[in-house]
Motif scaffolding. Structure first.
Motif, PDB file in Angstrom:
ATOM      1  N   CYS A 126      -1.949   5.327   8.613  1.00 42.37           N
ATOM      2  CA  CYS A 126      -1.429   6.672   8.347  1.00 42.37           C
ATOM      3  C   CYS A 126      -2.366   7.418   7.394  1.00 42.37           C
ATOM      4  CB  CYS A 126      -0.029   6.570   7.734  1.00 42.37           C
ATOM      5  SG  CYS A 126       0.655   8.166   7.213  1.00 42.37           S
ATOM      6  N   TYR A 127      -2.603   8.678   7.674  1.00 45.82           N
ATOM      7  CA  TYR A 127      -3.482   9.495   6.837  1.00 45.82           C
ATOM      8  C   TYR A 127      -2.971   9.596   5.398  1.00 45.82           C
ATOM      9  CZ  TYR A 127      -5.837  13.518   4.833  1.00 45.82           C
ATOM     10  OH  TYR A 127      -6.550  14.337   4.000  1.00 45.82           O
ATOM     11  N   GLY A 128      -1.675   9.708   5.224  1.00 40.36           N
ATOM     12  CA  GLY A 128      -1.125   9.898   3.885  1.00 40.36           C
ATOM     13  C   GLY A 128      -0.998   8.621   3.077  1.00 40.36           C
ATOM     14  N   CYS A 129      -0.551   7.547   3.719  1.00 42.32           N
ATOM     15  CA  CYS A 129      -0.205   6.351   2.943  1.00 42.32           C
ATOM     16  C   CYS A 129      -0.756   5.053   3.501  1.00 42.32           C
ATOM     17  CB  CYS A 129       1.312   6.233   2.830  1.00 42.32           C
ATOM     18  SG  CYS A 129       2.135   6.028   4.425  1.00 42.32           S
ATOM     19  N   GLY A 130      -1.525   5.094   4.557  1.00 37.00           N
ATOM     20  CA  GLY A 130      -1.999   3.863   5.173  1.00 37.00           C
ATOM     21  C   GLY A 130      -3.112   3.183   4.392  1.00 37.00           C
ATOM     22  N   PRO A 131      -2.879   1.941   3.964  1.00 37.58           N
ATOM     23  CA  PRO A 131      -3.932   1.202   3.266  1.00 37.58           C
ATOM     24  C   PRO A 131      -5.178   0.997   4.122  1.00 37.58           C
ATOM     25  CG  PRO A 131      -1.816   0.098   2.993  1.00 37.58           C
ATOM     26  CD  PRO A 131      -1.628   1.188   4.020  1.00 37.58           C
ATOM     27  N   ALA A 132      -5.027   0.999   5.446  1.00 35.52           N
ATOM     28  CA  ALA A 132      -6.150   0.738   6.339  1.00 35.52           C
ATOM     29  C   ALA A 132      -6.945   1.992   6.709  1.00 35.52           C
ATOM     30  CB  ALA A 132      -5.654   0.049   7.611  1.00 35.52           C
ATOM     31  N   ASN A 133      -6.523   3.165   6.235  1.00 33.49           N
ATOM     32  CA  ASN A 133      -7.240   4.397   6.554  1.00 33.49           C
ATOM     33  C   ASN A 133      -8.245   4.693   5.441  1.00 33.49           C
ATOM     34  OD1 ASN A 133      -8.137   7.042   6.985  1.00 33.49           O
ATOM     35  ND2 ASN A 133      -6.201   7.620   7.963  1.00 33.49           N
ATOM     36  N   GLN A 134      -9.504   4.438   5.705  1.00 34.56           N
ATOM     37  CA  GLN A 134     -10.541   4.614   4.685  1.00 34.56           C
ATOM     38  C   GLN A 134     -10.694   6.059   4.225  1.00 34.56           C
ATOM     39  OE1 GLN A 134     -12.012   2.036   3.088  1.00 34.56           O
ATOM     40  NE2 GLN A 134     -10.499   0.924   4.305  1.00 34.56           N
ATOM     41  N   ARG A 135     -10.335   7.020   5.052  1.00 35.65           N
ATOM     42  CA  ARG A 135     -10.451   8.438   4.689  1.00 35.65           C
ATOM     43  C   ARG A 135      -9.110   9.063   4.307  1.00 35.65           C
ATOM     44  NH1 ARG A 135     -14.832  10.990   8.865  1.00 35.65           N
ATOM     45  NH2 ARG A 135     -16.556   9.686   8.193  1.00 35.65           N
ATOM     46  N   GLY A 136      -8.077   8.240   4.253  1.00 33.86           N
ATOM     47  CA  GLY A 136      -6.740   8.751   3.973  1.00 33.86           C
ATOM     48  C   GLY A 136      -6.493   9.018   2.496  1.00 33.86           C
ATOM     49  N   LEU A 137      -5.298   9.512   2.224  1.00 29.96           N
ATOM     50  CA  LEU A 137      -4.906   9.870   0.862  1.00 29.96           C
ATOM     51  C   LEU A 137      -4.477   8.660   0.034  1.00 29.96           C
ATOM     52  CD1 LEU A 137      -2.894  13.095   1.751  1.00 29.96           C
ATOM     53  CD2 LEU A 137      -5.270  12.925   0.946  1.00 29.96           C
ATOM     54  N   LYS A 138      -4.075   7.589   0.694  1.00 28.72           N
ATOM     55  CA  LYS A 138      -3.724   6.321   0.045  1.00 28.72           C
ATOM     56  C   LYS A 138      -2.622   6.451  -1.011  1.00 28.72           C
ATOM     57  CE  LYS A 138      -7.899   3.873   1.144  1.00 28.72           C
ATOM     58  NZ  LYS A 138      -7.494   3.390   2.416  1.00 28.72           N
ATOM     59  N   VAL A 139      -1.549   7.128  -0.651  1.00 36.29           N
ATOM     60  CA  VAL A 139      -0.382   7.159  -1.530  1.00 36.29           C
ATOM     61  C   VAL A 139       0.133   5.736  -1.685  1.00 36.29           C
ATOM     62  CG1 VAL A 139       2.004   7.965  -1.727  1.00 36.29           C
ATOM     63  CG2 VAL A 139       0.231   9.517  -0.902  1.00 36.29           C
ATOM     64  N   ARG A 140       0.420   5.334  -2.920  1.00 34.64           N
ATOM     65  CA  ARG A 140       0.879   3.975  -3.237  1.00 34.64           C
ATOM     66  C   ARG A 140       2.235   4.090  -3.915  1.00 34.64           C
ATOM     67  NH1 ARG A 140      -1.986   0.919  -6.700  1.00 34.64           N
ATOM     68  NH2 ARG A 140      -1.821  -0.951  -5.424  1.00 34.64           N
ATOM     69  N   SER A 141       3.288   3.650  -3.252  1.00 34.34           N
ATOM     70  CA  SER A 141       4.667   3.805  -3.716  1.00 34.34           C
ATOM     71  C   SER A 141       5.197   2.498  -4.295  1.00 34.34           C
ATOM     72  CB  SER A 141       5.547   4.248  -2.546  1.00 34.34           C
ATOM     73  OG  SER A 141       5.023   5.431  -1.961  1.00 34.34           O
ATOM     74  N   PHE A 142       5.857   2.603  -5.462  1.00 33.16           N
ATOM     75  CA  PHE A 142       6.398   1.452  -6.175  1.00 33.16           C
ATOM     76  C   PHE A 142       7.871   1.672  -6.484  1.00 33.16           C
ATOM     77  CE2 PHE A 142       1.906   1.694  -7.116  1.00 33.16           C
ATOM     78  CZ  PHE A 142       1.482   0.381  -7.009  1.00 33.16           C
ATOM     79  N   VAL A 143       8.661   0.619  -6.394  1.00 32.99           N
ATOM     80  CA  VAL A 143      10.092   0.700  -6.701  1.00 32.99           C
ATOM     81  C   VAL A 143      10.274   0.521  -8.200  1.00 32.99           C
ATOM     82  CG1 VAL A 143      12.348  -0.360  -6.324  1.00 32.99           C
ATOM     83  CG2 VAL A 143      10.708  -0.209  -4.442  1.00 32.99           C
TER      84      VAL A 143
END
Length: 155
Positions: free
Chosen positions: A17-34
């Motif tokens: 996923c562009y927004g949150c996918g760890p595997a998308n090198q060009r993505g935004l890399k949102v990292r969500s924690f509980v």
């Protein structure tokens, strides 16, 4: 980069996923924690995310809030169903209210929580802050998909 794994890295390490996918090198890399009843994230914009100098683009705001709220829904539905992995969820609808210009020159913090849910749909509110000030609000509905849907088993 923190050593603690986020929801995306634990449950969807191959997601592109562009927004949150760890595997998308060009993505935004949102990292969500509980954190208790909240799902939180910190995200730092870069200059190529700007609408104009010093201000974050509205589409980027929508993307990070959409993904963060989607993971909030997935986590909630997983807990509600008492299962070990979150269901694959997709956005049914979301609305973004841009309350003030969101600066692009500092870290941003997000928090989201579920306001209501059924067995397979969660209504989520997400908020984006810069310097402790509320900049943007997301409200949306996120649905767990069933077999046959293109997103089923994407995680």
């Amino acid at each position: 980069m923190p050593t603690e794994k986020c929801l995306q890295e634990i449950y969807a390490p191959h997601n592109a996923c562009y927004g949150c996918g760890p595997a998308n090198q060009r993505g935004l890399k949102v990292r969500s924690f509980v954190e208790g009843d909240l799902v939180v994230a910190n995200w730092t914009p870069e200059s190529h995310h700007e609408a104009f100098p010093g201000v974050l683009n509205g589409g980027i705001i929508g993307s990070i809030l959409d993904c963060h709220c989607n993971w909030t829904a997935a986590w909630h539905l997983m807990q509600k169903q008492g299962v070990k992995t979150p269901p694959c969820t997709v956005t049914m609808e979301y609305h973004i209210k841009l309350r003030r210009p969101t600066p692009s020159d500092q870290p941003l913090s997000l928090q989201a929580w579920v306001e209501a849910s059924t067995d397979d749909v969660a209504s989520v509110r997400g908020e984006l802050y810069a310097g402790g000030k509320l900049c943007d609000v997301c409200t949306g509905k996120f649905m767990a998909v069933k077999p046959g849907h293109p997103a089923y088993h994407r995680w």
